[in-house]
Design an enzyme around this catalytic site. Structure first.
Site, PDB file in Angstrom:
ATOM      1  N   ASP A  76       0.652  -0.704   0.425  1.00  0.00           N
ATOM      2  CA  ASP A  76      -0.150   0.536  -0.190  1.00  0.00           C
ATOM      3  C   ASP A  76       0.734   1.057   0.093  1.00  0.00           C
ATOM      4  OD1 ASP A  76      -2.419   1.273  -0.176  1.00  0.00           O
ATOM      5  OD2 ASP A  76      -2.448   1.725   2.030  1.00  0.00           O
ATOM      6  N   CYS A  85      -3.300   6.152  -1.499  1.00  0.00           N
ATOM      7  CA  CYS A  85      -4.318   5.053  -2.577  1.00  0.00           C
ATOM      8  C   CYS A  85      -4.151   6.309  -4.345  1.00  0.00           C
ATOM      9  CB  CYS A  85      -5.820   5.645  -2.148  1.00  0.00           C
ATOM     10  SG  CYS A  85      -6.746   3.826  -2.804  1.00  0.00           S
TER      11      CYS A  85
END
Length: 315
Positions: free
Chosen positions: A31, A256
């Site tokens: 991530d 993100c």
């Protein structure tokens, strides 16, 4: 005798109302690095994983088997898995978005995967290019096949506390999406504050709603972002509700790439510092973790976002 503060450690003051131990689910290699503009060499990623494991982290998410055209930063997924020690006893899950990703992950020898869904329709289409219903059906099929192959499955739920297109996420929608995800067979569900808008009361209300709906608190994790400086406060709120698993990224790397307002993963060393001060055990060596954060920052060519890493760099 040297004081804890001189060693860069907080004074521990325990609270019987909190869990005595928590599990940190490290997401930096996946991530974190997927949100970097530059592609980090696989050799650096493999060394990062090794350092994180050496620091005591027992769950280190490696990568995602996703289209390299969509996320070029993770195009080396199979090579990274091949470089990881899957027999070390440390969990090395990978994120799998679809059946093709699962097939590639299984071929690489992966033993744990993560799947994901979204509370909101807008993010589902932005992230996966498909509706919530379509994503849910694909995710359920991936989970069934993974479980049949003896592979453990963890679930991520995005936009739990708010969405940049749709605004606040209704708690009832979060509950229904969580139940649907759990019913596919995932072992746990990570509540994603994808754009970092949650506050402590909101976090507690969502967790209570899930528990009241029949989801055991032991199967709930929190994935906090620090966009508005609320990540640690939100972790504390979740601790008060009995949550014992938290996602974090070394150095606070990442966000993100499919939600432009999603910045600031909670830094693992900031999380460990607070938990140490609360007397909550993590099994993580803060000194080794902070050194890893500094090492990674050097490779990324920018300072770590972590407050703890910045403060301890002066010792």
């Amino acid at each position: 005798m040297t004081s804890p503060l001189a060693l860069g450690l907080p004074t521990a003051v325990g609270d019987p109302a909190l869990p005595s131990r928590v599990r940190i689910y490290e997401v930096g290699p996946r991530d974190g690095l997927q949100a970097e503009q530059a592609v980090v060499p696989v050799e650096v990623k493999a060394e990062l994983v090794r350092r994180l494991v050496a620091a005591g982290l027992t769950s280190v998410e490696l990568t995602s088997f996703v289209s390299p055209k969509r996320v070029p930063q993770l195009a080396d997924a199979r090579e990274l898995v091949e470089r990881a020690d899957l027999d070390s006893g440390v969990g090395h899950p990978v994120l799998v978005p679809n059946a093709r990703g699962l097939n590639d992950a299984l071929a690489a020898g992966v033993r744990e995967i993560a799947v994901f869904a979204s509370v909101t329709e807008s993010f589902s289409r932005a992230n996966m290019g498909a509706s919530r219903a379509e994503v849910a059906a694909a995710q359920a099929a991936v989970t069934r096949e993974a479980l049949a192959a003896g592979v453990g499955v963890r679930g991520y739920l995005s936009m739990v506390f708010g969405d940049p297109w749709e605004g606040p996420a209704p708690v009832a929608e979060v509950v229904s999406a969580s139940i649907a995800l759990m019913e596919t067979g995932v072992s746990s569900i990570s509540l994603g504050d994808t754009i970092g808008v949650a506050t402590p009361g909101h976090v507690r209300s969502v967790i209570r709603a899930l528990v009241n709906a029949g989801i055991e608190v032991e199967r709930i994790a929190l994935h906090a972002h620090d966009t508005y400086g609320q990540a640690l406060a939100n972790v504390y709120a979740a601790l008060l509700e009995g949550v014992t698993e938290f996602d974090a990224s070394v150095g606070g790397v990442g966000g993100c790439p499919f939600a432009l307002s999603a910045t600031g993963n909670l830094a693992t060393e900031d999380l460990v510092w607070m938990l140490t001060g609360l007397g909550v055990k993590t099994g993580v060596d803060l000194e080794a973790l902070t050194a890893t954060s500094a090492w990674l920052a050097g490779h990324l060519g920018k300072p770590a976002a972590s407050r703890v890493a910045t403060a301890l760099s002066h010792y």
